[in-house]
Design a protein around this motif. Structure first.
Motif, PDB file in Angstrom:
ATOM      1  N   GLU A 220       0.864  -1.181   0.000  1.00 11.03           N
ATOM      2  CA  GLU A 220       0.000   0.000   0.000  1.00 11.03           C
ATOM      3  C   GLU A 220       0.899   1.228   0.000  1.00 11.03           C
ATOM      4  O   GLU A 220       1.731   1.391   0.905  1.00 11.03           O
ATOM      5  CB  GLU A 220      -0.902   0.017   1.235  1.00 11.03           C
ATOM      6  N   GLY A 221       0.760   2.079  -1.015  1.00  7.79           N
ATOM      7  CA  GLY A 221       1.603   3.268  -1.111  1.00  7.79           C
ATOM      8  C   GLY A 221       0.781   4.535  -1.013  1.00  7.79           C
ATOM      9  O   GLY A 221      -0.394   4.567  -1.417  1.00  7.79           O
ATOM     10  N   GLU A 222       1.383   5.565  -0.474  1.00  5.96           N
ATOM     11  CA  GLU A 222       0.700   6.852  -0.324  1.00  5.96           C
ATOM     12  C   GLU A 222       1.686   7.973  -0.645  1.00  5.96           C
ATOM     13  O   GLU A 222       2.773   8.044  -0.064  1.00  5.96           O
ATOM     14  CB  GLU A 222       0.222   7.005   1.115  1.00  5.96           C
ATOM     15  N   ASP A 223       1.308   8.827  -1.594  1.00  7.18           N
ATOM     16  CA  ASP A 223       2.140   9.982  -1.934  1.00  7.18           C
ATOM     17  C   ASP A 223       1.805  11.114  -0.964  1.00  7.18           C
ATOM     18  O   ASP A 223       0.889  11.898  -1.200  1.00  7.18           O
ATOM     19  CB  ASP A 223       1.879  10.411  -3.380  1.00  7.18           C
ATOM     20  N   TRP A 224       2.546  11.196   0.130  1.00  8.02           N
ATOM     21  CA  TRP A 224       2.257  12.209   1.155  1.00  8.02           C
ATOM     22  C   TRP A 224       2.450  13.623   0.620  1.00  8.02           C
ATOM     23  O   TRP A 224       1.825  14.558   1.110  1.00  8.02           O
ATOM     24  CB  TRP A 224       3.151  11.980   2.372  1.00  8.02           C
ATOM     25  N   THR A 225       3.307  13.799  -0.379  1.00  7.48           N
ATOM     26  CA  THR A 225       3.523  15.137  -0.934  1.00  7.48           C
ATOM     27  C   THR A 225       2.226  15.740  -1.441  1.00  7.48           C
ATOM     28  O   THR A 225       1.979  16.945  -1.297  1.00  7.48           O
ATOM     29  CB  THR A 225       4.568  15.090  -2.072  1.00  7.48           C
ATOM     30  N   SER A 226       1.372  14.916  -2.020  1.00  9.01           N
ATOM     31  CA  SER A 226       0.115  15.435  -2.569  1.00  9.01           C
ATOM     32  C   SER A 226      -1.081  15.198  -1.663  1.00  9.01           C
ATOM     33  O   SER A 226      -2.087  15.896  -1.769  1.00  9.01           O
ATOM     34  CB  SER A 226      -0.167  14.799  -3.936  1.00  9.01           C
ATOM     35  N   SER A 227      -1.000  14.216  -0.748  1.00 14.12           N
ATOM     36  CA  SER A 227      -2.203  13.835  -0.002  1.00 14.12           C
ATOM     37  C   SER A 227      -2.315  14.476   1.370  1.00 14.12           C
ATOM     38  O   SER A 227      -3.399  14.474   1.960  1.00 14.12           O
ATOM     39  CB  SER A 227      -2.266  12.309   0.164  1.00 14.12           C
ATOM     40  N   VAL A 228      -1.222  15.017   1.906  1.00 11.42           N
ATOM     41  CA  VAL A 228      -1.250  15.577   3.257  1.00 11.42           C
ATOM     42  C   VAL A 228      -1.470  17.083   3.176  1.00 11.42           C
ATOM     43  O   VAL A 228      -0.666  17.813   2.588  1.00 11.42           O
ATOM     44  CB  VAL A 228       0.051  15.265   4.030  1.00 11.42           C
ATOM     45  N   HIS A 229      -2.569  17.549   3.765  1.00  9.30           N
ATOM     46  CA  HIS A 229      -2.908  18.971   3.766  1.00  9.30           C
ATOM     47  C   HIS A 229      -3.424  19.364   5.141  1.00  9.30           C
ATOM     48  O   HIS A 229      -4.108  18.591   5.807  1.00  9.30           O
ATOM     49  CB  HIS A 229      -3.987  19.284   2.723  1.00  9.30           C
ATOM     50  N   ALA A 230      -3.103  20.594   5.545  1.00  9.69           N
ATOM     51  CA  ALA A 230      -3.602  21.103   6.822  1.00  9.69           C
ATOM     52  C   ALA A 230      -4.957  21.758   6.614  1.00  9.69           C
ATOM     53  O   ALA A 230      -5.153  22.525   5.662  1.00  9.69           O
ATOM     54  CB  ALA A 230      -2.614  22.116   7.408  1.00  9.69           C
ATOM     55  N   LEU A 231      -5.905  21.433   7.499  1.00 12.33           N
ATOM     56  CA  LEU A 231      -7.225  22.059   7.478  1.00 12.33           C
ATOM     57  C   LEU A 231      -7.449  22.812   8.782  1.00 12.33           C
ATOM     58  O   LEU A 231      -6.990  22.376   9.834  1.00 12.33           O
ATOM     59  CB  LEU A 231      -8.332  21.003   7.329  1.00 12.33           C
ATOM     60  N   CYS A 232      -8.180  23.904   8.695  1.00 11.18           N
ATOM     61  CA  CYS A 232      -8.572  24.584   9.931  1.00 11.18           C
ATOM     62  C   CYS A 232      -9.558  23.688  10.676  1.00 11.18           C
ATOM     63  O   CYS A 232     -10.167  22.789  10.102  1.00 11.18           O
ATOM     64  CB  CYS A 232      -9.204  25.940   9.623  1.00 11.18           C
ATOM     65  N   LYS A 233      -9.713  23.921  11.974  1.00 15.37           N
ATOM     66  CA  LYS A 233     -10.561  23.076  12.809  1.00 15.37           C
ATOM     67  C   LYS A 233     -12.001  23.058  12.295  1.00 15.37           C
ATOM     68  O   LYS A 233     -12.640  22.003  12.240  1.00 15.37           O
ATOM     69  CB  LYS A 233     -10.523  23.577  14.263  1.00 15.37           C
ATOM     70  N   ALA A 234     -12.515  24.220  11.887  1.00 18.37           N
ATOM     71  CA  ALA A 234     -13.900  24.300  11.414  1.00 18.37           C
ATOM     72  C   ALA A 234     -14.102  23.425  10.182  1.00 18.37           C
ATOM     73  O   ALA A 234     -15.118  22.739  10.046  1.00 18.37           O
ATOM     74  CB  ALA A 234     -14.279  25.747  11.111  1.00 18.37           C
ATOM     75  N   CYS A 235     -13.123  23.435   9.270  1.00 16.41           N
ATOM     76  CA  CYS A 235     -13.251  22.631   8.054  1.00 16.41           C
ATOM     77  C   CYS A 235     -13.061  21.145   8.362  1.00 16.41           C
ATOM     78  O   CYS A 235     -13.762  20.295   7.821  1.00 16.41           O
ATOM     79  CB  CYS A 235     -12.246  23.078   7.010  1.00 16.41           C
ATOM     80  N   SER A 236     -12.095  20.839   9.229  1.00 18.12           N
ATOM     81  CA  SER A 236     -11.831  19.439   9.543  1.00 18.12           C
ATOM     82  C   SER A 236     -13.036  18.781  10.190  1.00 18.12           C
ATOM     83  O   SER A 236     -13.347  17.617   9.934  1.00 18.12           O
ATOM     84  CB  SER A 236     -10.618  19.325  10.469  1.00 18.12           C
ATOM     85  N   GLU A 237     -13.741  19.536  11.029  1.00 19.53           N
ATOM     86  CA  GLU A 237     -14.876  18.971  11.754  1.00 19.53           C
ATOM     87  C   GLU A 237     -16.206  19.265  11.070  1.00 19.53           C
ATOM     88  O   GLU A 237     -17.271  19.010  11.632  1.00 19.53           O
ATOM     89  CB  GLU A 237     -14.879  19.496  13.192  1.00 19.53           C
ATOM     90  N   GLY A 238     -16.145  19.799   9.854  1.00 21.44           N
ATOM     91  CA  GLY A 238     -17.368  20.035   9.086  1.00 21.44           C
ATOM     92  C   GLY A 238     -17.178  19.541   7.678  1.00 21.44           C
ATOM     93  O   GLY A 238     -16.795  18.407   7.446  1.00 21.44           O
ATOM     94  N   ARG A 239     -17.412  20.426   6.721  1.00 22.05           N
ATOM     95  CA  ARG A 239     -17.146  20.131   5.320  1.00 22.05           C
ATOM     96  C   ARG A 239     -16.078  21.101   4.847  1.00 22.05           C
ATOM     97  O   ARG A 239     -16.262  22.306   4.942  1.00 22.05           O
ATOM     98  CB  ARG A 239     -18.421  20.311   4.483  1.00 22.05           C
ATOM     99  N   PRO A 240     -14.920  20.605   4.349  1.00 21.57           N
ATOM    100  CA  PRO A 240     -13.850  21.509   3.929  1.00 21.57           C
ATOM    101  C   PRO A 240     -14.339  22.562   2.954  1.00 21.57           C
ATOM    102  O   PRO A 240     -15.073  22.267   2.010  1.00 21.57           O
ATOM    103  CB  PRO A 240     -12.827  20.577   3.276  1.00 21.57           C
ATOM    104  N   HIS A 241     -13.935  23.813   3.207  1.00 22.04           N
ATOM    105  CA  HIS A 241     -14.370  24.922   2.373  1.00 22.04           C
ATOM    106  C   HIS A 241     -13.619  24.953   1.047  1.00 22.04           C
ATOM    107  O   HIS A 241     -12.591  24.303   0.865  1.00 22.04           O
ATOM    108  CB  HIS A 241     -14.130  26.252   3.109  1.00 22.04           C
TER     109      HIS A 241
END
Length: 315
Positions: A220-241
């Motif tokens: 199982e491979g994961e390209d962290w360069t493209s898949s890892v993003h920081a979200l604000c708390k409101a977006c993480s716990e709701g629907r990303p804006h």
């Protein structure tokens, strides 16, 4: 019981409720004082069980939620937390009976529930980094991780995670919305090791070839360069804006990639990577490979130490 005792118990309960999340020790003390005055308070028993759930004190959570359900059999929240605590403790008969009482279609028995409750996401370490990963639910409150989480999370691909019952956010994929749940604990560890891979990848097509080679070899491979993003708390716990969606789009190709790979052993993984290098005709190369997170109780072998301390292609 006198009306005065009942009123005092109610007042103590309200004081405790106001302290939850700020001073849980004092809240517990006040809840217990309320029970001394009025032992038949399902809401007080439930709140004590709730505090113990978030402390991972599962035997205590089970006990207090049992008592709450005995007094209020139709209380949905108490039944959910009873089932969660029973699942945490591998009390499968009680978990199954409770899910059935909630109207969830599971069979009777003493075995772990291994069914398909659909895809969802789980927020690892919700009070800290809060990394969100995909997985498939095998019961109402357990999910098997399908992504390769970052090593700092302490979780690995294939881990079975106990999660909370209420969702805390949504993600959209392929036109469908999926629920996000907060992880409560690692319930059963995967046998896979998380390897960190640093590679020079000339083009998106070369990355596709690498991911295809890993999949074909059973990794199982994961390209962290493209898949890892920081979200604000409101977006993480709701629907990303929308602004997060725009920020996640890679503006220009970055040849130097950070990837995660889940594998049982390093040798076959190294062979797969060398073959990918050779087929790239010199365009691509692996810069470093390291066993970053091993299964619990497993020690890094000599081959792990050697590869951690030098670049992949070094002589």
């Amino acid at each position: 019981m006198s009306l005065d005792a009942r009123a005092k118990a109610e007042a103590l309960h309200d004081q405790a409720l106001a302290l939850e999340g700020q001073d849980d020790d004092t809240a517990l003390q006040l809840y217990h004082e309320a029970l001394l005055l009025d032992a038949n308070r399902p809401e007080t028993l439930y709140n004590i069980g709730l505090i113990h759930k978030y402390r991972s004190a599962w035997a205590l959570s089970l006990d207090y939620n049992r008592r709450a359900v005995a007094l209020a059999p139709d209380d949905e929240a108490a039944n959910w937390n009873l089932a969660i605590a029973a699942t945490a403790l591998h009390e499968w008969r009680e978990a199954r009976n409770t899910w059935r009482r909630l109207g969830i279609d599971v069979a009777l028995g003493d075995e772990p529930i291994q069914s398909d409750f659909g895809r969802a996401l789980v927020r690892l370490n919700p009070n800290d980094s809060g990394e969100v990963v995909w997985g498939r639910r095998v019961c109402p409150v357990r999910l098997r991780i399908e992504n390769v989480p970052l090593p700092d999370s302490g979780y690995r691909c294939g881990d079975l995670v106990l999660h909370d019952g209420a969702s805390t956010g949504r993600r959209t994929s392929g036109g469908r919305e999926y629920m996000v749940f907060n992880a409560l604990m690692l319930h059963r560890a995967s046998k896979l090791t998380t390897f960190t891979l640093e590679a020079e990848v000339a083009t998106p097509q070369d990355l596709e070839a690498l991911m295809s080679a890993l999949e074909t070899a059973g990794f199982e491979g994961e390209d962290w360069t493209s898949s890892v993003h920081a979200l604000c708390k409101a977006c993480s716990e709701g629907r990303p804006h929308e602004h997060h969606d725009e920020a996640c789009e890679e503006q220009a190709w970055q040849p130097q990639r950070s990837l995660g790979v889940a594998a049982l052993a390093e040798g076959p993984l190294m062979a797969t990577l060398r073959a990918w290098e050779q087929t790239s005709a010199g365009r691509c190369r692996v810069l470093a490979l390291a066993a970053a997170l091993l299964p619990p109780g497993q020690q890094a072998g000599a081959e792990h130490s050697a590869w951690r301390n030098r670049a992949f292609g070094a002589p």
